[in-house]
Write an enzyme that holds these catalytic residues in place. Structure first.
Site, short mmCIF file in Angstrom:
data_model
loop_
_atom_site.label_atom_id
_atom_site.label_comp_id
_atom_site.label_asym_id
_atom_site.label_seq_id
_atom_site.Cartn_x
_atom_site.Cartn_y
_atom_site.Cartn_z
N SER A 120 32.79 33.04 66.49
CA SER A 120 32.53 32.78 67.88
C SER A 120 31.25 33.16 68.56
CB SER A 120 33.65 34.03 68.50
OG SER A 120 33.39 34.12 70.04
N TYR A 167 37.55 42.22 69.94
CA TYR A 167 37.25 40.88 69.50
C TYR A 167 36.04 40.63 68.97
CZ TYR A 167 37.47 35.85 69.95
OH TYR A 167 37.28 34.37 69.58
P1 NAD Z 1 44.79 29.30 69.46
O1 NAD Z 1 45.60 30.63 70.10
O2 NAD Z 1 45.28 27.94 70.17
O3 NAD Z 1 45.28 29.38 67.91
C1 NAD Z 1 45.06 30.58 67.23
C2 NAD Z 1 45.91 30.19 66.22
O4 NAD Z 1 46.12 31.36 65.25
C3 NAD Z 1 47.60 29.95 66.38
O5 NAD Z 1 47.90 28.59 65.54
C4 NAD Z 1 48.19 31.10 65.92
O6 NAD Z 1 49.62 30.77 65.39
C5 NAD Z 1 47.39 31.69 64.62
N1 NAD Z 1 47.65 33.01 64.35
C6 NAD Z 1 47.55 34.24 65.01
N2 NAD Z 1 47.82 35.31 64.42
C7 NAD Z 1 48.18 34.67 63.00
C8 NAD Z 1 48.36 35.42 61.90
N3 NAD Z 1 48.83 36.63 61.77
N4 NAD Z 1 48.71 34.43 60.57
C9 NAD Z 1 48.49 33.17 60.68
N5 NAD Z 1 48.20 32.62 61.87
C10 NAD Z 1 47.83 33.29 63.00
O7 NAD Z 1 43.42 29.66 69.78
P2 NAD Z 1 42.05 28.80 69.61
O8 NAD Z 1 41.22 28.67 70.50
O9 NAD Z 1 42.45 27.62 68.78
O10 NAD Z 1 41.45 29.83 68.23
C11 NAD Z 1 41.21 29.53 66.89
C12 NAD Z 1 39.98 30.22 66.49
O11 NAD Z 1 38.67 30.00 67.34
C13 NAD Z 1 40.27 31.92 66.59
O12 NAD Z 1 39.79 32.74 65.55
C14 NAD Z 1 39.43 32.23 67.91
O13 NAD Z 1 38.98 33.49 67.85
C15 NAD Z 1 38.25 31.25 67.86
N6 NAD Z 1 37.72 30.89 68.96
C16 NAD Z 1 38.07 30.49 69.89
C17 NAD Z 1 37.39 30.10 71.22
C18 NAD Z 1 37.76 29.46 72.42
O14 NAD Z 1 37.41 29.41 73.27
N7 NAD Z 1 39.11 29.00 72.20
C19 NAD Z 1 35.90 30.60 71.29
C20 NAD Z 1 35.57 31.08 70.11
C21 NAD Z 1 36.31 31.35 69.06
#
Ligand code: NAD
Length: 268
Positions: free
Chosen positions: A156, A169
């Protein structure tokens, strides 16, 4: 996620033919887009799920119907046995995983003085310990097979930018960065590359509370020089090249996919 639109890229454009990928958090926003993009580039993909097995199954059907290869597996990244089993299932179904995308992640908001130990542990467990367990299993499989591979960690902008009320986080993503760089040094001599992909503000479920509040949504927009929130596909499309042989000399670095967000030193 438009599954009807799934199709393989033209043969000359495919970067990942013959590769075997496991994407964690594959039914979520960035994970789903990434799994589909890797499959479109010719990789055989394991789509993991925790509760959304229907989504995973539909994704696998769409990939298969479009001429790709995929399988679905239940996985909790915080559970060691579950991680070991998911890699074993993938090995049997598709072959040794040579492309891990450690994407599963969660975030919660809490000022430090109110943060429950349980909240701290949960975020560190999913985001950091989950990445460790999956990376270890992927590396073990590659070393046992004497194969090359790539470990991609979904970090991130908060591996770099401090964020008030999200200290757990930030600790998880900052920890991920140095974890990735440390194992990159360990694994590079074996032909295993490690990289971070660091998204900025992407319109997915994890940001629903912010997206649903017009003021907060605009406040985030003010921090993005490129003038728009990112989409899951923006992140997904940045991955395949770094995972491909074309990027063979890219080791231990972070690719920011953030519309310039990290150019703001005053982000809070
Ligand atoms: P999201 O909530 O849509 O997806 C997160 C996924 O992780 C979901 O499918 C959930 O079921 C899965 N998950 C959670 N706990 C889990 C576990 N114990 N075992 C297996 N799967 C698990 O969010 P996203 O935005 O798609 O996030 C994906 C990644 O990107 C994350 O690591 C997040 O920190 C990172 N990220 C997202 C953003 C953003 O703005 N969306 C920015 C920076 C980083």
């Amino acid at each position: 996620m438009d599954l009807d639109a799934f199709h393989l890229h033209p043969p000359d454009a495919r970067l990942l033919e013959g590769r075997v990928a496991l994407v964690t958090g594959a039914t979520g926003g960035i994970g789903a887009a990434t799994a589909l993009e890797l499959a479109a580039h010719g990789a055989a993909v394991t789509v993991d799920y925790r509760s959304k097995d229907d989504t995973a199954r539909t994704m696998v059907e769409a990939i298969t119907a479009g001429g790709g290869r995929a399988t679905a597996v239940e996985l909790d990244v915080t559970d060691e046995d579950s991680v070991i089993a998911a890699f074993a299932t993938t090995r049997e179904a598709l072959g040794t995983v040579d492309l891990l995308v450690a994407n599963a992640g969660i975030e919660t908001r809490s000022p430090l003085v109110d943060m429950a130990l349980e909240d701290w542990r949960r975020v560190i467990d999913v985001n950091l310990t989950g990445a460790f367990l999956c990376a270890r299993e992927a590396a073990r499989g590659l070393r046992a097979a004497g194969a090359r591979g790539v470990l991609v960690f979904m970090s991130s902008v908060h591996e770099q930018i401090p964020w008030m009320e999200f200290s757990h986080y930030c600790a998880s993503k900052g920890g991920m960065k140095l974890f990735m760089q440390s194992i990159a040094r360990e694994l590079a001599p074996h032909g295993i590359r490690c990289v971070d992909v660091a998204p900025g503000a992407i319109a997915t479920a994890i940001n629903r509370p912010v997206l649903e509040d017009p003021q907060e949504r605009e406040a985030v927009l003010d921090e993005i020089p490129y003038g728009r929130w990112g989409e899951a596909d923006d992140v997904a499309r940045a991955g395949p090249w770094r995972a491909s042989a074309q990027a063979d000399y890219v080791v231990g670095t972070t690719l920011f996919v953030d519309g310039g967000m990290t150019l703001y030193p005053n982000f809070v």
